[in-house]
Design a protein around this motif. Sequence first.
Motif, PDB file in Angstrom:
ATOM      1  N   LEU A  52       2.389   4.630  -3.015  1.00 35.06           N
ATOM      2  CA  LEU A  52       1.936   4.422  -1.635  1.00 35.06           C
ATOM      3  C   LEU A  52       2.054   2.950  -1.301  1.00 35.06           C
ATOM      4  N   THR A  53       2.918   2.644  -0.335  1.00 34.80           N
ATOM      5  CA  THR A  53       3.114   1.243   0.001  1.00 34.80           C
ATOM      6  C   THR A  53       3.488   1.084   1.463  1.00 34.80           C
ATOM      7  N   ARG A  55       4.763  -1.787   2.481  1.00 36.28           N
ATOM      8  CA  ARG A  55       5.822  -2.804   2.541  1.00 36.28           C
ATOM      9  C   ARG A  55       7.187  -2.224   2.241  1.00 36.28           C
ATOM     10  N   PHE A  86      -1.641   3.992  -5.952  1.00 29.80           N
ATOM     11  CA  PHE A  86      -2.102   3.063  -4.912  1.00 29.80           C
ATOM     12  C   PHE A  86      -2.303   1.679  -5.521  1.00 29.80           C
ATOM     13  N   GLY A  87      -2.115   0.652  -4.708  1.00 29.48           N
ATOM     14  CA  GLY A  87      -2.362  -0.716  -5.159  1.00 29.48           C
ATOM     15  C   GLY A  87      -3.785  -1.136  -4.841  1.00 29.48           C
ATOM     16  N   ASN A  88      -4.175  -2.320  -5.281  1.00 26.21           N
ATOM     17  CA  ASN A  88      -5.530  -2.784  -4.949  1.00 26.21           C
ATOM     18  C   ASN A  88      -5.511  -3.541  -3.620  1.00 26.21           C
ATOM     19  N   GLU A  89      -6.686  -3.889  -3.116  1.00 25.46           N
ATOM     20  CA  GLU A  89      -6.786  -4.495  -1.779  1.00 25.46           C
ATOM     21  C   GLU A  89      -6.095  -5.853  -1.690  1.00 25.46           C
ATOM     22  N   THR A  90      -6.128  -6.628  -2.765  1.00 28.35           N
ATOM     23  CA  THR A  90      -5.600  -7.989  -2.645  1.00 28.35           C
ATOM     24  C   THR A  90      -4.088  -8.066  -2.775  1.00 28.35           C
ATOM     25  N   GLY A  92      -1.879  -5.262  -3.689  1.00 29.05           N
ATOM     26  CA  GLY A  92      -1.089  -4.042  -3.500  1.00 29.05           C
ATOM     27  C   GLY A  92      -0.299  -3.703  -4.755  1.00 29.05           C
ATOM     28  N   ILE A 107       2.426   5.543   5.098  1.00 27.29           N
ATOM     29  CA  ILE A 107       1.658   6.163   6.175  1.00 27.29           C
ATOM     30  C   ILE A 107       2.065   5.448   7.451  1.00 27.29           C
ATOM     31  N   VAL A 109       2.074   3.498  10.634  1.00 28.20           N
ATOM     32  CA  VAL A 109       1.066   2.609  11.222  1.00 28.20           C
ATOM     33  C   VAL A 109       1.772   1.690  12.212  1.00 28.20           C
ATOM     34  N   SER A 114       0.326  -3.341   9.271  1.00 27.07           N
ATOM     35  CA  SER A 114       0.687  -2.075   8.628  1.00 27.07           C
ATOM     36  C   SER A 114      -0.192  -1.714   7.441  1.00 27.07           C
ATOM     37  N   SER A 115      -1.085  -2.629   7.037  1.00 26.28           N
ATOM     38  CA  SER A 115      -1.812  -2.392   5.787  1.00 26.28           C
ATOM     39  C   SER A 115      -3.207  -1.825   6.027  1.00 26.28           C
ATOM     40  N   LEU A 116      -3.419  -0.586   5.601  1.00 32.00           N
ATOM     41  CA  LEU A 116      -4.737   0.058   5.719  1.00 32.00           C
ATOM     42  C   LEU A 116      -5.612  -0.370   4.551  1.00 32.00           C
ATOM     43  N   ALA A 121      -6.278   4.653   3.178  1.00 34.48           N
ATOM     44  CA  ALA A 121      -4.941   5.127   2.801  1.00 34.48           C
ATOM     45  C   ALA A 121      -5.048   6.358   1.893  1.00 34.48           C
TER      46      ALA A 121
HETATM   47  N1  SAH Z   1      -2.674  -6.930   0.477  1.00 37.17           N
HETATM   48  C1  SAH Z   1      -2.088  -5.723   0.002  1.00 37.17           C
HETATM   49  C2  SAH Z   1      -2.637  -4.557   0.772  1.00 37.17           C
HETATM   50  C3  SAH Z   1      -3.122  -3.524  -0.072  1.00 37.17           C
HETATM   51  S1  SAH Z   1      -3.865  -2.218   0.828  1.00 37.17           S
HETATM   52  C4  SAH Z   1      -0.556  -5.770   0.149  1.00 37.17           C
HETATM   53  O1  SAH Z   1      -0.061  -6.690   0.744  1.00 37.17           O
HETATM   54  O2  SAH Z   1       0.134  -4.879  -0.352  1.00 37.17           O
HETATM   55  C5  SAH Z   1      -4.288  -1.227  -0.566  1.00 37.17           C
HETATM   56  C6  SAH Z   1      -3.344  -0.089  -0.886  1.00 37.17           C
HETATM   57  O3  SAH Z   1      -3.449   0.923   0.121  1.00 37.17           O
HETATM   58  C7  SAH Z   1      -1.858  -0.439  -0.922  1.00 37.17           C
HETATM   59  O4  SAH Z   1      -1.472  -1.022  -2.137  1.00 37.17           O
HETATM   60  C8  SAH Z   1      -1.236   0.942  -0.719  1.00 37.17           C
HETATM   61  O5  SAH Z   1      -1.224   1.670  -1.941  1.00 37.17           O
HETATM   62  C9  SAH Z   1      -2.205   1.592   0.268  1.00 37.17           C
HETATM   63  N2  SAH Z   1      -1.752   1.447   1.667  1.00 37.17           N
HETATM   64  C10 SAH Z   1      -2.272   0.651   2.628  1.00 37.17           C
HETATM   65  N3  SAH Z   1      -1.625   0.824   3.798  1.00 37.17           N
HETATM   66  C11 SAH Z   1      -0.666   1.747   3.586  1.00 37.17           C
HETATM   67  C12 SAH Z   1       0.344   2.362   4.406  1.00 37.17           C
HETATM   68  N4  SAH Z   1       0.497   2.058   5.685  1.00 37.17           N
HETATM   69  N5  SAH Z   1       1.162   3.274   3.828  1.00 37.17           N
HETATM   70  C13 SAH Z   1       1.034   3.591   2.511  1.00 37.17           C
HETATM   71  N6  SAH Z   1       0.096   3.058   1.696  1.00 37.17           N
HETATM   72  C14 SAH Z   1      -0.749   2.147   2.221  1.00 37.17           C
END
Ligand code: SAH
Length: 208
Positions: A52-53, A55, A86-90, A92, A107, A109, A114-116, A121
């Motif tokens: 899940l990403t 970016r 899934f990645g962590n908040e800081t 990803g 997902i 957005v 774009s980052s939830l 997520a």
């Molecule tokens: N600062 C991090 C944000 C991580 S948000 C970065 O730059 O990557 C935490 C996790 O939620 C992400 O690693 C991803 O697994 C998931 N996530 C957040 N927004 C998403 C999206 N639009 N689509 C898919 N996964 C998402």
Amino acid sequence: MGLSQLVLVSPHSFPDPVATARAAGADDILANARVVGSLAEALEGTVFAAALTARRRELAVPMKWARDAAGDIVSRTSFGDVALVFGNETVGLSNEDVSLCHMPVKIPVSAEYSSLNLGAAVQVLCYELRMAALDPGEPPNLESELATFEQVEGFFSHLDRAITASGFFHPSNSKRLWPRLRRLFGRIQLEKDEINILRGMLTAFEKK
Ligand code: SAH
């Protein structure tokens, strides 16, 4: 949403009272979480992994939108354990983490942001999986069982040895070869029998 297995990769703090309090009615899932040291360890035994990403990734397998991916993810569960990564908040997920998975999933957005949050997520993806599971459609038609994560990584190690020994691959001057090979094999879902054929061919070549 019916999911029951949680794997945590190198958590900062576990168990943690804040996490336990927030887990509310799902504290059993948190209590039974498996803690591992690396993503590769977390993926052991799985037959499919979605990363899940939000970016865009250079040299990654083509990305899918969550709703389209949900059907693929649910259908793979008839062949074994499937991972949602899934990645962590800081930070990803790293490119290396994404390259260990079969499918980057996004997902939809707004392009402006774009980052939830991680929890949001996870919830959105699990909702899509729930909807797909209620209407699963036909299972994929495969000749044999899907290869597990270790079988695919075993093939990659074998291929790496063979292309290095043959002189085709020089780690110092072809840094992009492995990302490209992972992308190539990541686009298809290798089956156990296919891994055996590929490794049998490599063994035969190695003897010459
Ligand atoms: N600062 C991090 C944000 C991580 S948000 C970065 O730059 O990557 C935490 C996790 O939620 C992400 O690693 C991803 O697994 C998931 N996530 C957040 N927004 C998403 C999206 N639009 N689509 C898919 N996964 C998402």
